[in-house]
Write an enzyme that holds these catalytic residues in place. Structure first.
Site, PDB file in Angstrom:
ATOM      1  N   THR A  54       0.723  -1.096  -0.052  1.00  0.00           N
ATOM      2  CA  THR A  54      -0.201  -0.025  -0.081  1.00  0.00           C
ATOM      3  C   THR A  54       0.870   1.408  -0.036  1.00  0.00           C
ATOM      4  OG1 THR A  54      -1.738  -0.974   1.220  1.00  0.00           O
ATOM      5  CG2 THR A  54      -1.839   1.139   1.262  1.00  0.00           C
ATOM      6  N   TYR A 108       3.658   1.964  -1.248  1.00  0.00           N
ATOM      7  CA  TYR A 108       4.048   2.373  -2.493  1.00  0.00           C
ATOM      8  C   TYR A 108       3.231   2.767  -3.905  1.00  0.00           C
ATOM      9  CZ  TYR A 108       8.239   0.808  -0.049  1.00  0.00           C
ATOM     10  OH  TYR A 108       9.261   0.546   0.882  1.00  0.00           O
ATOM     11  N   ALA A 109       1.883   2.381  -3.392  1.00  0.00           N
ATOM     12  CA  ALA A 109       1.050   2.652  -4.652  1.00  0.00           C
ATOM     13  C   ALA A 109       1.214   4.339  -5.006  1.00  0.00           C
ATOM     14  CB  ALA A 109      -0.369   2.601  -4.057  1.00  0.00           C
ATOM     15  N   GLU A 152      -6.324   6.687 -16.281  1.00  0.00           N
ATOM     16  CA  GLU A 152      -5.435   5.554 -16.355  1.00  0.00           C
ATOM     17  C   GLU A 152      -5.879   4.613 -17.505  1.00  0.00           C
ATOM     18  OE1 GLU A 152      -3.989   3.673 -12.732  1.00  0.00           O
ATOM     19  OE2 GLU A 152      -3.285   5.723 -11.776  1.00  0.00           O
ATOM     20  N   ASP A 199       3.377 -14.778   1.879  1.00  0.00           N
ATOM     21  CA  ASP A 199       3.189 -15.589   3.106  1.00  0.00           C
ATOM     22  C   ASP A 199       1.858 -16.081   3.631  1.00  0.00           C
ATOM     23  OD1 ASP A 199       5.863 -14.725   3.555  1.00  0.00           O
ATOM     24  OD2 ASP A 199       5.645 -13.943   5.467  1.00  0.00           O
ATOM     25  N   HIS A 259       3.357  -5.371 -14.634  1.00  0.00           N
ATOM     26  CA  HIS A 259       3.060  -3.828 -15.281  1.00  0.00           C
ATOM     27  C   HIS A 259       4.031  -3.570 -15.984  1.00  0.00           C
ATOM     28  CE1 HIS A 259       2.887   0.464 -14.771  1.00  0.00           C
ATOM     29  NE2 HIS A 259       1.956   0.248 -13.943  1.00  0.00           N
ATOM     30  N   ARG A 279      -3.333  -3.461 -19.280  1.00  0.00           N
ATOM     31  CA  ARG A 279      -2.117  -3.610 -18.839  1.00  0.00           C
ATOM     32  C   ARG A 279      -1.287  -4.915 -19.435  1.00  0.00           C
ATOM     33  NH1 ARG A 279      -2.013  -2.054 -12.463  1.00  0.00           N
ATOM     34  NH2 ARG A 279      -1.891  -0.197 -12.922  1.00  0.00           N
ATOM     35  N   HIS A 339       3.945  -7.443 -10.821  1.00  0.00           N
ATOM     36  CA  HIS A 339       3.179  -6.199 -10.198  1.00  0.00           C
ATOM     37  C   HIS A 339       2.252  -6.562  -9.202  1.00  0.00           C
ATOM     38  CE1 HIS A 339       2.311  -1.940  -9.428  1.00  0.00           C
ATOM     39  NE2 HIS A 339       0.942  -2.241 -10.045  1.00  0.00           N
ATOM     40  N   GLU A 352      -4.998  -7.997  -1.438  1.00  0.00           N
ATOM     41  CA  GLU A 352      -4.226  -8.440  -2.637  1.00  0.00           C
ATOM     42  C   GLU A 352      -3.996 -10.064  -2.327  1.00  0.00           C
ATOM     43  OE1 GLU A 352      -1.087  -6.422  -4.234  1.00  0.00           O
ATOM     44  OE2 GLU A 352      -0.189  -7.931  -5.416  1.00  0.00           O
ATOM     45  N   ARG A 406      -6.207  -7.069 -13.774  1.00  0.00           N
ATOM     46  CA  ARG A 406      -6.999  -5.918 -12.964  1.00  0.00           C
ATOM     47  C   ARG A 406      -7.180  -4.535 -13.687  1.00  0.00           C
ATOM     48  NH1 ARG A 406      -4.282  -2.285  -8.915  1.00  0.00           N
ATOM     49  NH2 ARG A 406      -2.403  -2.572  -9.924  1.00  0.00           N
TER      50      ARG A 406
HETATM   51  C1  LIG Z   1       4.853   0.080  -6.696  1.00  0.00           C
HETATM   52  C2  LIG Z   1       3.050  -0.200  -6.647  1.00  0.00           C
HETATM   53  C3  LIG Z   1       2.289   0.638  -7.067  1.00  0.00           C
HETATM   54  C4  LIG Z   1       0.976   0.482  -6.890  1.00  0.00           C
HETATM   55  N1  LIG Z   1       0.031   1.454  -7.125  1.00  0.00           N
HETATM   56  C5  LIG Z   1      -1.294   1.214  -7.218  1.00  0.00           C
HETATM   57  C6  LIG Z   1      -2.153   2.435  -7.443  1.00  0.00           C
HETATM   58  O1  LIG Z   1      -1.681   3.304  -7.861  1.00  0.00           O
HETATM   59  N2  LIG Z   1      -3.495   1.993  -7.216  1.00  0.00           N
HETATM   60  C7  LIG Z   1      -4.010   0.654  -6.553  1.00  0.00           C
HETATM   61  O2  LIG Z   1      -5.136   0.503  -6.554  1.00  0.00           O
HETATM   62  N3  LIG Z   1      -2.972  -0.184  -6.422  1.00  0.00           N
HETATM   63  C8  LIG Z   1      -1.606  -0.149  -6.858  1.00  0.00           C
HETATM   64  N4  LIG Z   1      -0.809  -0.864  -6.440  1.00  0.00           N
HETATM   65  C9  LIG Z   1      -1.431  -2.410  -5.666  1.00  0.00           C
HETATM   66  C10 LIG Z   1      -1.763  -2.013  -4.432  1.00  0.00           C
HETATM   67  O3  LIG Z   1      -0.889  -1.142  -3.477  1.00  0.00           O
HETATM   68  C11 LIG Z   1      -1.737  -3.302  -3.456  1.00  0.00           C
HETATM   69  O4  LIG Z   1      -2.435  -4.103  -4.337  1.00  0.00           O
HETATM   70  C12 LIG Z   1      -2.485  -2.984  -2.156  1.00  0.00           C
HETATM   71  O5  LIG Z   1      -1.872  -1.882  -1.622  1.00  0.00           O
HETATM   72  C13 LIG Z   1      -2.522  -4.468  -1.253  1.00  0.00           C
HETATM   73  O6  LIG Z   1      -2.978  -3.723  -0.021  1.00  0.00           O
HETATM   74  P1  LIG Z   1      -3.113  -5.019   0.823  1.00  0.00           P
HETATM   75  O7  LIG Z   1      -3.554  -4.215   2.447  1.00  0.00           O
HETATM   76  O8  LIG Z   1      -3.775  -6.174   0.546  1.00  0.00           O
HETATM   77  O9  LIG Z   1      -1.475  -5.529   1.344  1.00  0.00           O
HETATM   78  P2  LIG Z   1      -0.199  -4.563   1.766  1.00  0.00           P
HETATM   79  O10 LIG Z   1      -0.482  -3.080   1.699  1.00  0.00           O
HETATM   80  O11 LIG Z   1       0.942  -5.134   0.995  1.00  0.00           O
HETATM   81  O12 LIG Z   1      -0.019  -5.083   3.353  1.00  0.00           O
HETATM   82  C14 LIG Z   1       0.367  -6.138   3.727  1.00  0.00           C
HETATM   83  C15 LIG Z   1       0.463  -6.125   5.131  1.00  0.00           C
HETATM   84  O13 LIG Z   1       0.798  -7.434   5.659  1.00  0.00           O
HETATM   85  C16 LIG Z   1       2.195  -7.629   6.453  1.00  0.00           C
HETATM   86  N5  LIG Z   1       2.711  -8.805   6.298  1.00  0.00           N
HETATM   87  C17 LIG Z   1       3.059  -9.678   5.124  1.00  0.00           C
HETATM   88  N6  LIG Z   1       3.264 -10.684   5.483  1.00  0.00           N
HETATM   89  C18 LIG Z   1       3.310 -11.035   6.768  1.00  0.00           C
HETATM   90  C19 LIG Z   1       3.416 -12.114   7.744  1.00  0.00           C
HETATM   91  N7  LIG Z   1       4.041 -13.197   7.438  1.00  0.00           N
HETATM   92  N8  LIG Z   1       3.288 -11.788   9.142  1.00  0.00           N
HETATM   93  C20 LIG Z   1       2.666 -10.466   9.466  1.00  0.00           C
HETATM   94  N9  LIG Z   1       2.615  -9.451   8.694  1.00  0.00           N
HETATM   95  C21 LIG Z   1       2.809  -9.800   7.360  1.00  0.00           C
HETATM   96  C22 LIG Z   1       3.063  -6.399   5.824  1.00  0.00           C
HETATM   97  O14 LIG Z   1       3.866  -6.117   6.569  1.00  0.00           O
HETATM   98  C23 LIG Z   1       2.003  -5.436   5.662  1.00  0.00           C
HETATM   99  O15 LIG Z   1       1.644  -4.826   6.586  1.00  0.00           O
HETATM  100  C24 LIG Z   1       0.585  -0.903  -6.474  1.00  0.00           C
HETATM  101  C25 LIG Z   1       1.355  -1.671  -5.899  1.00  0.00           C
HETATM  102  C26 LIG Z   1       2.961  -1.548  -6.194  1.00  0.00           C
HETATM  103  C27 LIG Z   1       3.736  -2.490  -5.418  1.00  0.00           C
END
Ligand SMILES: Cc1cc2nc3c(=O)[nH]c(=O)nc-3n(C[C@H](O)[C@H](O)[C@H](O)COP(=O)(O)OP(=O)(O)OC[C@H]3O[C@@H](n4cnc5c(N)ncnc54)[C@H](O)[C@@H]3O)c2cc1C
Length: 539
Positions: free
Chosen positions: A44, A46-47, A116, A223, A244, A291, A353, A377, A388
């Site tokens: 999140t 890095y989005a 986009e 994980d 990406h 994409r 990505h 995710e 996506r």
């Molecule tokens: C560079 C980049 C740019 C992006 N840009 C966009 C954008 O502009 N718009 C958009 O909609 N999406 C974008 N995305 C995708 C989006 O950011 C992600 O899909 C989304 O943020 C995922 O959110 P999440 O809460 O599922 O996981 P995350 O934000 O990845 O959070 C995962 C959490 O789980 C924790 N964790 C992982 N494994 C363990 C473990 N074993 N034990 C305990 N904790 C753990 C991590 O520490 C973290 O706190 C982008 C992704 C990237 C990499």
């Protein structure tokens, strides 16, 4: 706090949103774990490009149609509809009003909607090109205002606690699998803990790091998917890994994302000789094609002509001051790598990505295992289908985080406090983690070497263009590695790196096997040697 109402593993947008929803009930105790020392660290954070909202001439139907079109016929209409209808209002309520995120606005005060790829409207809200960071800072600040949320850092979840697997009662075998929390490893203290809960939420993010080229940070190693798989959860659509098209290809800054919003503002892809090529692949959308089409077009150009990268030209299409204002982070990062994007094109390559598949969940985020939810995710709601639509993943984390929170609250609030406490097993019923007899520390050279091997196998054989021979080779090599790593794991003291390696090889196999079994090219799963799904795009 080792026994709680709800344990949430991960505090990206999905985990944080669920925590905030659950915390509305002051009697509810919520424990949030993250493996990082810094709770901001997540995908999140890095989005860049932004989050989907509702543009000026926009409707839920319009967004729904764009999601379905991008999903290449595999998006689940029911969940795509939920996202399109609920998302924009929730964004306003939770991110703007509760978390205080200030999205960019036009001089007249109206929201500044970005464009986009594959969106038929301007509807992307953003905070410069650092949207994810602004969102997660706001959500964490909001969480800190709730005394009933406990956030624990440096804790790596190792395995889910499920019955019958972890039960001491043999008769438990005759009941469905149910989850009661998680074993977690404290990275600083090097101790193992049992966290027991009535409901468990996996919100651990993606798996981009199993690929050599990726935009994802080091924590994205799948994980949660591996834990859910070991526990017996249903996993779907794992072959749909989105690449990406444009990650920076400059020494020292590899993998840094050059947001799709850059093409949204007019940037054009060129061969290293300066020839635009996207019209050859998508005459209608050109550089703003979905994409998968753009990523494969670049891959095709690179393979056919032996290019190490292609170029993305923004300088010719946007004023230098506007570039610096709209893309301050991209501008600064490229400049630090010796590229002035206001004057010269950016060298780019495709990179893993986003994971469109995941733990199969329903419209409330509930998995096939009782009491186990998966969000963001790591989950597969079906919204993204085979590909996506840009900027929908943050919104999906928000919508399903909120929905899971509501669903869990409805279930827990039906029970009296005594019944609720009795529904969670006692510590006597769940064995502690047993590391007795293990004295060897994990050899970091082995961890690093095995991880790189996995990343290379995935990149070359389970990448943008797949065929039976490559996939079979990948599976053979990954199975061999899986055996080696499992022995390593069984005979070595735990560490975060070892936990991640074991998970990475497991999820790599899940992706490779799904890719082998699906012989039809669709969305981001492209088989060179198989049929093309009806209506599917070819390059
Ligand atoms: C560079 C980049 C740019 C992006 N840009 C966009 C954008 O502009 N718009 C958009 O909609 N999406 C974008 N995305 C995708 C989006 O950011 C992600 O899909 C989304 O943020 C995922 O959110 P999440 O809460 O599922 O996981 P995350 O934000 O990845 O959070 C995962 C959490 O789980 C924790 N964790 C992982 N494994 C363990 C473990 N074993 N034990 C305990 N904790 C753990 C991590 O520490 C973290 O706190 C982008 C992704 C990237 C990499």
């Amino acid at each position: 706090m080792d026994k709680t109402d709800v344990v949430i593993i991960g505090c990206g947008i999905a985990g944080a949103t669920a925590a905030l929803r659950l915390a509305q009930n002051p009697d509810r105790h919520i424990l949030v774990l993250t493996r990082h020392a810094d709770p901001l660290e997540s995908n999140t954070r890095y989005a860049q490009g932004g989050i989907v909202s509702r543009g000026e001439d926009d409707t839920a139907d319009c967004l729904y149609n764009d999601i379905i079109a991008a999903g290449a016929g595999a998006s689940f209409p029911k969940t795509a509809r939920i996202l399109a209808e609920e998302g924009p209002d929730l964004l306003q309520k939770l991110l703007v009003e509760t978390a205080g995120v200030t999205f960019d606005s036009a001089p007249d005060g109206r929201p500044f909607f970005g464009q986009e790829a594959a969106h038929s409207r301007r509807r992307i809200l953003h905070v410069g090109d650092g949207t994810g960071l602004a969102i997660i800072q706001g959500l964490l600040a909001a969480m800190a205002r709730f005394p009933n949320i406990t956030l624990e850092t440096n804790l790596t979840a190792v395995d889910l606690i499920t019955f019958p697997h972890h039960s001491r009662d043999p008769l438990r075998t005759y009941q469905p699998i149910a989850c009661y929390g998680v074993y977690a490893f404290h990275r600083k203290e090097r101790t193992l803990h049992r966290y027991l809960a009535a409901a468990t939420i996996l919100a651990t993010g993606g798996l981009g790091r199993i690929y050599r080229n990726t935009t994802n940070p080091p924590g994205a190693r799948g994980d949660g998917l591996a834990m859910a798989h070991r526990a017996g959860a249903r996993i779907i659509n794992a072959e749909y890994v989105q690449f990406h098209p444009t990650a920076l290809a400059a020494p020292g800054a590899e993998g840094f994302l050059i947001s799709e919003a850059v093409r949204g503002e007019g940037a054009v892809l060129l061969t290293p000789e300066g020839r635009p090529f996207m019209a050859d692949y998508s005459p209608e959308w050109k550089d703003l094609a979905p994409r998968d089409v753009v990523a494969r077009a670049i891959h095709h150009q690179m393979e056919a002509h032996g290019y190490s990268h292609v170029l993305l030209d923004l300088a010719t299409h946007m004023d230098a001051d506007a570039i610096r204002a709209r893309f301050p982070n991209i501008y600064a990062k490229c400049l630090s790598a010796g590229i002035d994007i206001t004057r010269e094109p950016i060298p780019v390559v495709p990179a893993a990505h986003y994971f469109c598949g995941g733990v199969a969940v329903d419209e409330w985020g509930l998995s096939s295992i009782q009491n186990l939810y998966a969000l963001g995710e790591i989950s597969c709601t079906g919204v993204h289908g085979a590909n996506r639509l840009a900027s929908t993943s943050l919104l999906e984390g928000l919508v399903w985080g909120d929905r899971a929170g509501r669903h869990i609250e409805a279930l827990l609030s039906c029970q009296s406090p005594a019944n609720l406490a009795a529904s969670v097993p006692s510590f006597d019923e769940v064995p502690p983690w047993d590391e007795s007899g293990l004295v060897a520390d994990a050899d970091s050279a082995l961890i690093q070497g095995d991880m790189q091997t996995i990343q290379n196998i995935m990149w070359h054989y389970v990448g943008l263009a797949r065929n039976t021979e490559r996939l079979l080779r990948a599976i053979r090599e990954l199975r061999h590695l899986w055996n080696e790593i499992e022995t390593f794991y069984q005979t070595t003291k735990l560490s975060d790196g070892l936990i991640g390696l074991r998970n990475a090889v497991e999820v790599a196999l899940i992706v490779a096997e799904s890719a082998l079994h699906n012989r039809q090219s669709r969305g981001c799963h492209f088989r060179e040697d198989a049929g093309i799904a009806e209506g599917e795009r070819l390059i």
